[in-house]
Structure formats: C-alpha cells, structure tokens
Write a protein that holds these residues in place. Structure first.
Motif, PDB file in Angstrom:
ATOM      1  N   SER A  92      29.836 -31.402  21.597  1.00 47.07           N
ATOM      2  CA  SER A  92      30.978 -30.055  22.077  1.00 47.07           C
ATOM      3  C   SER A  92      31.818 -29.905  20.817  1.00 47.07           C
ATOM      4  CB  SER A  92      31.443 -30.331  23.325  1.00 47.07           C
ATOM      5  OG  SER A  92      32.348 -29.402  23.897  1.00 47.07           O
ATOM      6  N   PRO A  93      31.970 -28.153  20.649  1.00 55.40           N
ATOM      7  CA  PRO A  93      33.270 -28.344  20.153  1.00 55.40           C
ATOM      8  C   PRO A  93      34.696 -28.582  20.166  1.00 55.40           C
ATOM      9  CG  PRO A  93      32.482 -26.382  20.956  1.00 55.40           C
ATOM     10  CD  PRO A  93      31.859 -27.896  21.325  1.00 55.40           C
ATOM     11  N   ILE A  94      34.693 -28.786  21.598  1.00 56.88           N
ATOM     12  CA  ILE A  94      36.172 -29.512  22.073  1.00 56.88           C
ATOM     13  C   ILE A  94      36.639 -31.096  21.209  1.00 56.88           C
ATOM     14  CG2 ILE A  94      36.129 -28.903  24.569  1.00 56.88           C
ATOM     15  CD1 ILE A  94      35.695 -31.246  25.195  1.00 56.88           C
ATOM     16  N   TYR A  95      36.049 -31.391  20.922  1.00 55.49           N
ATOM     17  CA  TYR A  95      35.762 -33.048  19.708  1.00 55.49           C
ATOM     18  C   TYR A  95      36.689 -32.449  18.609  1.00 55.49           C
ATOM     19  CZ  TYR A  95      33.035 -35.000  23.602  1.00 55.49           C
ATOM     20  OH  TYR A  95      32.824 -35.951  24.965  1.00 55.49           O
ATOM     21  N   ALA A  96      36.872 -31.554  18.305  1.00 50.97           N
ATOM     22  CA  ALA A  96      37.918 -30.903  17.310  1.00 50.97           C
ATOM     23  C   ALA A  96      39.178 -31.052  17.403  1.00 50.97           C
ATOM     24  CB  ALA A  96      37.124 -29.888  16.441  1.00 50.97           C
ATOM     25  N   PHE A  97      39.532 -31.069  18.547  1.00 54.14           N
ATOM     26  CA  PHE A  97      40.686 -31.207  19.054  1.00 54.14           C
ATOM     27  C   PHE A  97      41.185 -32.513  20.231  1.00 54.14           C
ATOM     28  CE2 PHE A  97      39.358 -27.015  20.764  1.00 54.14           C
ATOM     29  CZ  PHE A  97      38.910 -27.577  22.496  1.00 54.14           C
ATOM     30  N   THR A  98      40.048 -32.341  20.494  1.00 56.37           N
ATOM     31  CA  THR A  98      40.553 -33.522  21.076  1.00 56.37           C
ATOM     32  C   THR A  98      39.489 -34.660  21.614  1.00 56.37           C
ATOM     33  OG1 THR A  98      41.225 -33.618  24.403  1.00 56.37           O
ATOM     34  CG2 THR A  98      39.346 -32.089  23.538  1.00 56.37           C
ATOM     35  N   SER A  99      39.896 -35.755  22.225  1.00 57.35           N
ATOM     36  CA  SER A  99      38.950 -37.144  22.247  1.00 57.35           C
ATOM     37  C   SER A  99      38.076 -36.867  24.233  1.00 57.35           C
ATOM     38  CB  SER A  99      39.420 -37.946  22.353  1.00 57.35           C
ATOM     39  OG  SER A  99      41.252 -37.859  22.982  1.00 57.35           O
ATOM     40  N   ARG A 100      38.941 -36.580  24.662  1.00 58.49           N
ATOM     41  CA  ARG A 100      38.426 -35.842  25.974  1.00 58.49           C
ATOM     42  C   ARG A 100      37.409 -34.908  26.415  1.00 58.49           C
ATOM     43  NH1 ARG A 100      41.581 -34.469  30.053  1.00 58.49           N
ATOM     44  NH2 ARG A 100      43.560 -33.524  29.705  1.00 58.49           N
ATOM     45  N   ASN A 101      37.075 -34.683  27.891  1.00 53.96           N
ATOM     46  CA  ASN A 101      36.884 -33.448  28.455  1.00 53.96           C
ATOM     47  C   ASN A 101      37.798 -33.160  30.217  1.00 53.96           C
ATOM     48  OD1 ASN A 101      35.218 -31.666  29.064  1.00 53.96           O
ATOM     49  ND2 ASN A 101      33.770 -32.237  30.068  1.00 53.96           N
ATOM     50  N   GLY A 102      38.543 -32.261  29.954  1.00 51.93           N
ATOM     51  CA  GLY A 102      38.904 -31.833  30.966  1.00 51.93           C
ATOM     52  C   GLY A 102      39.410 -30.622  30.634  1.00 51.93           C
ATOM     53  N   CYS A 103      40.019 -30.078  32.182  1.00 50.26           N
ATOM     54  CA  CYS A 103      40.396 -29.066  32.837  1.00 50.26           C
ATOM     55  C   CYS A 103      41.235 -28.044  31.614  1.00 50.26           C
ATOM     56  CB  CYS A 103      40.814 -28.229  34.101  1.00 50.26           C
ATOM     57  SG  CYS A 103      39.118 -29.106  35.587  1.00 50.26           S
ATOM     58  N   PHE A 104      41.572 -26.475  31.799  1.00 48.84           N
ATOM     59  CA  PHE A 104      42.323 -25.971  30.737  1.00 48.84           C
ATOM     60  C   PHE A 104      43.925 -26.353  31.393  1.00 48.84           C
ATOM     61  CE2 PHE A 104      41.501 -22.054  32.657  1.00 48.84           C
ATOM     62  CZ  PHE A 104      42.467 -21.781  33.087  1.00 48.84           C
ATOM     63  N   PHE A 105      43.896 -26.937  32.537  1.00 44.80           N
ATOM     64  CA  PHE A 105      45.910 -26.657  32.954  1.00 44.80           C
ATOM     65  C   PHE A 105      45.568 -28.171  32.827  1.00 44.80           C
ATOM     66  CE2 PHE A 105      42.005 -24.948  36.054  1.00 44.80           C
ATOM     67  CZ  PHE A 105      41.458 -26.820  36.783  1.00 44.80           C
ATOM     68  N   CYS A 106      45.304 -29.612  32.396  1.00 39.02           N
ATOM     69  CA  CYS A 106      45.225 -30.495  33.608  1.00 39.02           C
ATOM     70  C   CYS A 106      46.382 -31.513  32.897  1.00 39.02           C
ATOM     71  CB  CYS A 106      43.978 -31.738  32.584  1.00 39.02           C
ATOM     72  SG  CYS A 106      44.465 -33.400  32.855  1.00 39.02           S
ATOM     73  N   PRO A 107      47.244 -31.407  33.599  1.00 44.53           N
ATOM     74  CA  PRO A 107      48.744 -32.259  33.948  1.00 44.53           C
ATOM     75  C   PRO A 107      48.384 -33.679  32.587  1.00 44.53           C
ATOM     76  CG  PRO A 107      48.039 -33.124  36.016  1.00 44.53           C
ATOM     77  CD  PRO A 107      46.779 -32.007  35.294  1.00 44.53           C
ATOM     78  N   ASN A 108      47.358 -34.474  32.110  1.00 46.50           N
ATOM     79  CA  ASN A 108      47.126 -35.250  31.366  1.00 46.50           C
ATOM     80  C   ASN A 108      46.721 -34.680  29.910  1.00 46.50           C
ATOM     81  OD1 ASN A 108      47.388 -37.353  33.190  1.00 46.50           O
ATOM     82  ND2 ASN A 108      45.324 -37.105  34.209  1.00 46.50           N
ATOM     83  N   ALA A 109      46.547 -33.032  29.907  1.00 43.65           N
ATOM     84  CA  ALA A 109      46.345 -32.608  28.672  1.00 43.65           C
ATOM     85  C   ALA A 109      47.664 -32.928  27.566  1.00 43.65           C
ATOM     86  CB  ALA A 109      46.414 -31.306  28.288  1.00 43.65           C
ATOM     87  N   LYS A 110      47.383 -33.890  26.890  1.00 45.71           N
ATOM     88  CA  LYS A 110      48.052 -34.154  25.133  1.00 45.71           C
ATOM     89  C   LYS A 110      48.522 -32.738  25.003  1.00 45.71           C
ATOM     90  CE  LYS A 110      45.798 -38.412  23.959  1.00 45.71           C
ATOM     91  NZ  LYS A 110      45.071 -38.664  24.829  1.00 45.71           N
ATOM     92  N   ARG A 111      49.311 -32.849  23.616  1.00 42.86           N
ATOM     93  CA  ARG A 111      50.052 -31.570  23.341  1.00 42.86           C
ATOM     94  C   ARG A 111      49.346 -30.669  22.098  1.00 42.86           C
ATOM     95  NH1 ARG A 111      55.233 -30.292  22.602  1.00 42.86           N
ATOM     96  NH2 ARG A 111      56.070 -28.908  20.372  1.00 42.86           N
ATOM     97  N   ARG A 112      48.087 -31.357  21.969  1.00 46.17           N
ATOM     98  CA  ARG A 112      47.009 -30.996  20.896  1.00 46.17           C
ATOM     99  C   ARG A 112      46.790 -29.939  21.602  1.00 46.17           C
ATOM    100  NH1 ARG A 112      42.998 -34.409  16.569  1.00 46.17           N
ATOM    101  NH2 ARG A 112      42.291 -32.152  15.197  1.00 46.17           N
TER     102      ARG A 112
ATOM    103  N   TRP B 286      47.020 -19.274  28.475  1.00 41.06           N
ATOM    104  CA  TRP B 286      48.233 -19.834  28.563  1.00 41.06           C
ATOM    105  C   TRP B 286      49.384 -19.106  29.123  1.00 41.06           C
ATOM    106  CZ3 TRP B 286      49.946 -24.343  27.736  1.00 41.06           C
ATOM    107  CH2 TRP B 286      51.479 -24.968  26.994  1.00 41.06           C
ATOM    108  N   ALA B 287      48.956 -17.566  29.468  1.00 43.80           N
ATOM    109  CA  ALA B 287      49.772 -16.636  29.997  1.00 43.80           C
ATOM    110  C   ALA B 287      49.801 -17.056  31.249  1.00 43.80           C
ATOM    111  CB  ALA B 287      49.714 -15.172  29.898  1.00 43.80           C
ATOM    112  N   ARG B 288      48.242 -17.287  31.896  1.00 40.47           N
ATOM    113  CA  ARG B 288      48.418 -17.612  33.164  1.00 40.47           C
ATOM    114  C   ARG B 288      49.297 -18.370  33.702  1.00 40.47           C
ATOM    115  NH1 ARG B 288      44.002 -15.427  35.834  1.00 40.47           N
ATOM    116  NH2 ARG B 288      45.073 -16.181  37.897  1.00 40.47           N
TER     117      ARG B 288
END
Length: 252
Positions: free
Chosen positions: A171-191, A204-206
C-alpha cells in the motif's frame, strides 16, 4: 470446513493471502470491513482506498479469491451526531471518538463483523495476519479457530513487506505512516494528519467544519488538541515556509 482471511489490505493481511496462494493453503474467502465517513465517502485514507479497489480487488478476482465487503449501516457522521441518551452527558452529541475507547470501532466496525461471524459454521478457521516476530499477539490465537500463516512459514513483519512488494501489493500509505487507520482516527500521528491536510483538503475541511458543531461531549480531536488548533499549527508552518523561501530568494 471453511477458511477465511481477515483483510485490511495492509502488509500483514495481504502477505497472509499471498502465502495461502503460494503454498496451496485452503482459502474460501477474504473478508474486508470498510468503515464509512458518510454514506458516500470511505473512512480509508484515499490512497489506501484506491489501492484496495483498483489494485487489490482485481488481483483477488484474478486469482479466484472471493471477497466479502462488510459495512455498518452507521457511519462516522452518524456516530458523531448521535445524541447520548443516558448518564451525565445525556443530551449531548457523541462527537469525536476517544483515544483508547473508540466509538467508531464499536458503532461502525464491530456490528457487521459480529453479524458476519454469527453466519459462519462453528468449524470455520480464520487466518489472522500476526507475524512470526509478534509473539505477544500470537498468544491471542485460538487453537482450531484462528491461524497465522506468517507464523507457520516463519515470516516476520519485514518478510511481510518483502512479500507484498514482490507481488506489487504494498500500500502507498506506508510512504507516510506505519499503520493503516481511518483518516479521522484520533490516534493518527502528526505526519498522517499533515498528509491529509496537504493532499486531501476536502476531507480535512470536513473535520474542521465538525469542530464548529455545538453541544459536543468533547472538543478535542485527539488526547491534547482540537482539530482547529492542529489546523492553525499547519497554517502557521506554511506561513513560515513561505517567509523563509521568500528570504532565500533575495540577493544581497
């Protein structure tokens, strides 16, 4: 007996399916639960959702792997605007999910999974993507019910990455995160949040718009900040970059 693979389309679950295909392990079905932001927008980070539907699902179809997609009738927005009926917060909006006590897991993910599991026969075996070097997680496996093919074939998390990359299923998400989570996840790191801010301003605007909703149980998006505070921080960073870039371009 039926064999199913739980699949988030992250590296471990995909490597599990690839190992099953490579070694001729029985595999009747892959099961994916998609949490929805609203009735039209997936909760997946957009790059991951595109990867799932444009790359992974065609791959599974090509190799004869049946895929079942589960979704709850409740979305993130439904959960956010749900009015609490009991307790000290009765009458307030459920609002942001809390770190460590995620109502989205409870409201949007577990119900369809539980309903699906109830439809299975008692002799169903589930493949779980626990790697060989995740010994604590492997202890959670239930004998005769859940199996790790990564452990069976002595494949570590690093091996899972290699397996997926070789198959073109990383998955291309591993370019900017080490995990797979929802885009609105409160555990999301700053990156991860910065990626959403930079590359998906509509989503983001939503989230920022939701901050303006009154009568919420909590104002914080995560453990320490409101989403508008995070937004202000990113805007400040952008202004600093613009200022420094402008100075760098001036001659002496």
């Amino acid at each position: 007996m039926k064999y199913i693979a739980s699949c988030s389309f992250g590296k471990d679950s995909l490597a599990t399916i690839l190992l099953a295909l490579e070694h001729g392990e029985p595999l009747d079905e892959a099961v994916y639960c998609e949490v929805m932001f609203d009735t039209d927008i997936s909760g997946e980070i957009p790059e991951h959702r595109d990867f799932i539907y444009e790359t992974c699902i065609p791959f599974l179809e090509k190799h004869g792997v049946k895929l079942t997609v589960l979704r709850s009738s409740m979305t993130y927005i439904d959960s956010f605007f749900r009015v609490i009926q009991k307790g000290e917060n009765a009458g307030k909006l459920n609002s942001w999910p809390l770190c460590g006590r995620c109502c989205i897991q409870r409201d949007c993910k577990l119900p369809p999974i539980t309903a699906y599991q109830k439809s299975l026969s008692t002799d169903t075996v589930q493949y779980i993507g626990y790697a060989y070097d995740e010994q604590e997680r492997l202890l959670r496996l239930q004998e005769g019910k859940t199996v790790s093919l990564l452990a069976k074939y002595h494949k570590t998390e690093a091996d899972a990455v290699d397996i997926c990359k070789r198959a073109g299923l990383y998955s291309p998400i591993y370019a900017f995160t080490s995990r797979n989570g929802c885009f609105f996840c409160p555990n999301a790191k700053r990156r991860e949040l910065r990626h959403l801010y930079d590359h998906h301003p509509d989503l983001w605007a939503r989230l920022v718009e939701l901050q303006g909703t009154s009568n919420k149980v909590t104002e914080r998006f995560n453990r320490s900040q409101r989403i508008d505070e995070i937004d202000d921080g990113f805007r400040w960073e952008d202004r600093q970059y613009t200022l420094f870039d402008g100075c760098a371009g001036q001659g002496s």
